[in-house]
Design a protein around this motif. Structure first.
Motif, PDB file in Angstrom:
ATOM      1  N   ASP A  73     -11.171  -5.389   5.092  1.00  9.16           N
ATOM      2  CA  ASP A  73     -10.533  -4.930   6.181  1.00  9.16           C
ATOM      3  C   ASP A  73     -11.163  -3.673   6.903  1.00  9.16           C
ATOM      4  OD1 ASP A  73      -9.025  -4.065   8.494  1.00  9.16           O
ATOM      5  OD2 ASP A  73      -7.278  -3.555   7.292  1.00  9.16           O
ATOM      6  N   LYS A  74     -11.933  -4.035   8.200  1.00  7.33           N
ATOM      7  CA  LYS A  74     -12.534  -2.909   8.750  1.00  7.33           C
ATOM      8  C   LYS A  74     -11.734  -1.677   8.862  1.00  7.33           C
ATOM      9  CE  LYS A  74     -15.968  -6.016  11.111  1.00  7.33           C
ATOM     10  NZ  LYS A  74     -16.332  -6.842  12.086  1.00  7.33           N
ATOM     11  N   HIS A  75     -10.618  -1.812   9.157  1.00  7.15           N
ATOM     12  CA  HIS A  75      -9.654  -0.494   9.188  1.00  7.15           C
ATOM     13  C   HIS A  75      -9.045  -0.016   7.809  1.00  7.15           C
ATOM     14  CE1 HIS A  75      -6.453   1.915  11.435  1.00  7.15           C
ATOM     15  NE2 HIS A  75      -7.613   1.885  12.224  1.00  7.15           N
ATOM     16  N   LEU A  76      -9.897  -0.575   6.811  1.00 10.77           N
ATOM     17  CA  LEU A  76      -9.810   0.078   5.618  1.00 10.77           C
ATOM     18  C   LEU A  76      -8.211  -0.101   5.117  1.00 10.77           C
ATOM     19  CD1 LEU A  76     -11.873   3.255   5.838  1.00 10.77           C
ATOM     20  CD2 LEU A  76     -12.565   1.138   5.107  1.00 10.77           C
ATOM     21  N   ALA A  77      -7.518  -1.140   5.449  1.00 16.52           N
ATOM     22  CA  ALA A  77      -6.120  -1.455   4.922  1.00 16.52           C
ATOM     23  C   ALA A  77      -5.132  -0.500   5.504  1.00 16.52           C
ATOM     24  CB  ALA A  77      -6.223  -1.315   3.454  1.00 16.52           C
ATOM     25  N   ILE A  78      -5.529   0.181   6.537  1.00 19.39           N
ATOM     26  CA  ILE A  78      -4.686   1.238   7.033  1.00 19.39           C
ATOM     27  C   ILE A  78      -3.654   0.377   8.243  1.00 19.39           C
ATOM     28  CG2 ILE A  78      -4.524   3.250   8.354  1.00 19.39           C
ATOM     29  CD1 ILE A  78      -5.177   4.020   5.668  1.00 19.39           C
ATOM     30  N   ASP A  79      -2.571   0.092   8.003  1.00 19.58           N
ATOM     31  CA  ASP A  79      -1.559  -0.292   8.904  1.00 19.58           C
ATOM     32  C   ASP A  79      -1.735   0.372  10.360  1.00 19.58           C
ATOM     33  OD1 ASP A  79      -1.066  -2.606   7.237  1.00 19.58           O
ATOM     34  OD2 ASP A  79       0.741  -1.665   6.472  1.00 19.58           O
ATOM     35  N   LEU A  80      -1.606  -0.342  11.447  1.00 20.03           N
ATOM     36  CA  LEU A  80      -1.794   0.011  12.816  1.00 20.03           C
ATOM     37  C   LEU A  80       0.117   0.045  13.182  1.00 20.03           C
ATOM     38  CD1 LEU A  80      -4.588  -1.492  14.477  1.00 20.03           C
ATOM     39  CD2 LEU A  80      -4.665   0.843  13.805  1.00 20.03           C
ATOM     40  N   PRO A  81       0.351   1.031  14.140  1.00 22.65           N
ATOM     41  CA  PRO A  81       1.819   1.200  14.158  1.00 22.65           C
ATOM     42  C   PRO A  81       2.055  -0.006  15.177  1.00 22.65           C
ATOM     43  CG  PRO A  81       0.392   2.662  15.607  1.00 22.65           C
ATOM     44  CD  PRO A  81      -0.544   2.036  14.614  1.00 22.65           C
ATOM     45  N   GLU A  82       3.353  -0.770  15.099  1.00 16.28           N
ATOM     46  CA  GLU A  82       4.028  -1.332  15.743  1.00 16.28           C
ATOM     47  C   GLU A  82       3.893  -1.166  17.266  1.00 16.28           C
ATOM     48  OE1 GLU A  82       7.614  -3.274  14.490  1.00 16.28           O
ATOM     49  OE2 GLU A  82       6.653  -3.758  12.369  1.00 16.28           O
ATOM     50  N   THR A  83       4.487   0.277  17.239  1.00 17.13           N
ATOM     51  CA  THR A  83       4.838   0.840  18.756  1.00 17.13           C
ATOM     52  C   THR A  83       3.944   2.265  18.723  1.00 17.13           C
ATOM     53  OG1 THR A  83       7.098   0.168  18.917  1.00 17.13           O
ATOM     54  CG2 THR A  83       6.414   1.748  20.308  1.00 17.13           C
ATOM     55  N   PRO A  84       2.632   2.210  19.393  1.00 19.81           N
ATOM     56  CA  PRO A  84       1.787   3.392  19.457  1.00 19.81           C
ATOM     57  C   PRO A  84       2.189   4.372  20.137  1.00 19.81           C
ATOM     58  CG  PRO A  84       0.414   1.100  19.903  1.00 19.81           C
ATOM     59  CD  PRO A  84       2.005   0.890  19.778  1.00 19.81           C
TER      60      PRO A  84
END
Length: 582
Positions: free
Chosen positions: A107-118
């Protein structure tokens, strides 16, 4: 992918409710799990049994035993044991750690989940004054603010980086009056000048303002003329602002800091409306002719109520009025979900009063918008006093940066005399600026710290140089092996087995936890501590586990790649550049 602590929280919350169904009735019920402080106690620790003892009327160890019976997570948890009065020590499985490292690699984002609601996050930092040099006191606000902005951007939020510049008020009346009398060609644009000249003229205008009543009246008239929108005054004001902007933009460029200027002047048209809002809410009291708000819990040294002045007796406005206007604009127009203002600790009372006043007038609803005043301590000199030059003046930030780069270049020249000049200068810039940033951010921001070029440029200990060198070591391994990492990914996988590999893998899985700590507490040193630990665990792995020419070469190359990507991203969040050779 959920970080380990979040996965464990979900697992143990379910187990606790299964063991004690009565807890399901409490909508706010949460369990507490923390990282273990020592490896011999496992990887994580469940700490809720003691807190639940009063509610459940059972001994903590009994509670812990019943919860353990309900935990069903064979792929996640290798073992559990009760320690002390009722802690549960938790060790993760080798398989879980291995899978997490694989997920980071993929994962290019290093397995850091992005928020559903930024969130929409407004960060107000740096904030220099026009006609004044950026000095060492601006260093912390600029570096801390940039770090937090980078963090929230990486976590997937929308960040508005604001530079709340002091570009309005009495000082401009003084300066315009002085320049009209002494340097009129500057105000017409016929004569080029720079910030050092402007600073000297400002000092001279201040001295004349304090000692010459006629000049004082003239300056006050210039302020009124400027505030009325007189075209000639506005033109003069813009020329003064442009001279200052060129100087601080040079520093921001060196530091690789991005900011959107929004000075006090931006809010000037909104100030009468703020007073109207306060009066409509009946919050205004008159004190010595000035309009003030008196807020609960704020008193002066004599024990009398401390006024939050919003309009002077002469009708002029001040910082409080502007900051209230800014709060209103950021909530209602910018639609901010979170507002973070970064200044020195000396302004803590002002922002506490601002927060309370904003709530009372209806600009800030703490249930809808989170407001944080992020404070920081002083930068001290070797004598333990506020950092100054030998002549006693405040240290200019540009001089401090240039000296750090020069010192870094000298160190590189001594360590690698054969390095080409172009490479040396590029590396010196990355190391010198990285060292300044890292030394600042690695301190708890509310503490004072002693500025030392020698300490911050060391290649040992918790320094930028040590971390950068660890990253370079990985680049060296990849060069020696001569492998294409993307090709290795296609034909091999990470398989962690050696204790040093597993310790490194566990630490890699905790990167997201470190970022969450910074996000919650707004303490960049949580990230520097993590990265220092990562460098230490990588160097232990490097000592214990040979990479080149071993059966595990491909697996260990991929593990090195995960370390390098995590280290690079972590340093980037601190504003520190990585290099491939040192």
């Amino acid at each position: 992918m959920k970080v380990p602590i979040d996965t464990l929280n979900s697992c143990f919350k379910e187990a606790t409710i299964a063991a004690f169904p009565v807890l399901a009735e409490d909508a706010l019920f949460q369990v507490e799990i923390t990282q273990s402080t020592q490896e011999k106690f496992g990887h994580y620790q469940f700490n809720s049994a003691m807190r639940l003892a009063k509610v459940l009327k059972l001994a903590p160890r009994q509670i812990a035993e019943k919860i353990m019976e309900q935990v069903k997570a064979p792929t996640l948890i290798e073992s559990m044991e009760i320690a002390g009065p009722g802690f549960i020590n938790i060790t993760l499985t080798q398989r879980y750690i291995n899978d997490f490292v694989k997920a980071i690699l993929a994962d290019k984002h290093l397995a850091i989940d992005l928020p559903e609601t930024p969130q929409r996050v407004v960060i107000d930092f740096s904030s220099p004054n026009i006609a004044k040099e950026l000095h060492v006191g601006h260093l912390r606000s600029t570096i801390i603010g940039d770090c937090l902005a980078r963090l929230f951007e990486f976590l997937g939020h929308e960040v508005i980086r604001l530079n709340h510049i002091g570009d309005w008020g009495t000082s401009f009346g003084m300066l315009i009056a002085y320049l009209k009398n002494n340097e009129p060609q500057v105000l017409t644009g016929e004569k080029e000048t720079d910030l050092p000249h402007l600073v000297n003229w400002y000092k001279a205008s201040k001295q004349q303002f304090d000692n010459d009543e006629e000049f004082k009246k003239c300056s006050q008239q210039e302020v009124a003329t400027l505030q009325s929108g007189n075209p000639e005054s506005i033109r003069a004001w813009k020329i003064i602002c442009d001279i200052s902007e060129r100087a601080y933009r040079e520093i921001y460029s060196l530091l690789d800091v991005s900011l959107n200027d929004r000075g006090e002047s931006f809010y000037n048209p909104m100030l009468p409306g703020v007073i109207q809002d306060l009066e409509a809410k009946k919050l205004i009291s008159i004190s010595d002719g000035a309009k003030c708000i008196f807020l609960e819990g704020f008193k002066n040294r004599e024990g009398d109520p401390l006024p939050f002045m919003v309009q002077k007796s002469d009708g002029g406005y001040n910082y409080a009025t502007t900051d209230l206007a800014a709060m209103k604009q950021r909530v209602r127009e910018e639609k901010a979900d979170r507002i973070i203002i970064i200044t020195d600790a000396g302004q803590a009372t002002h922002f506490q009063m601002l927060s309370q006043a904003s709530e009372k007038v209806g600009y800030l609803d703490p249930n809808q918008v989170e407001f944080d005043h992020v404070t920081f301590g002083l930068v001290l000199g070797p004598d333990g006093k506020k950092f100054k030059t030998r002549s006693g003046d405040t240290e200019k930030l540009i001089d401090l940066i240039i000296q750090a780069i020069d010192r870094a270049e000298q160190i590189i020249k001594e360590r690698s005399p054969e390095m080409p000049e172009e490479n040396r200068k590029s590396l010196a810039k990355a190391l010198g600026i990285g060292a300044i940033k890292y030394a600042d951010l690695s301190c708890h921001r509310t503490s004072d710290y002693t500025f030392s070029y020698d300490r911050m440029l060391r290649f040992e200990g918790n320094t930028a140089a040590y971390l950068m060198y660890s990253y370079v070591r990985i680049a060296g391994i990849k060069r020696r092996v001569g492998a294409d990492i993307e090709e290795v990914k296609k034909r091999a996988s990470v398989m962690l087995d050696h204790p040093s590999e597993l310790a490194l893998g566990l630490h890699l899985s905790r990167f997201g936890e470190a970022l969450q700590h910074v996000s919650d507490e707004l303490l960049p040193n949580r990230l520097t501590d993590y990265l220092y630990g990562l460098a230490d665990k990588f160097n232990a792995f490097f000592r214990d586990c040979r990479v080149e020419g071993t059966p595990e070469q491909n697996s260990r190359l991929l593990l090195c790649e995960v370390v390098a990507e995590t280290m690079k991203q972590g340093l980037h969040l601190l504003g520190v550049e990585t290099v491939e050779r040192m």
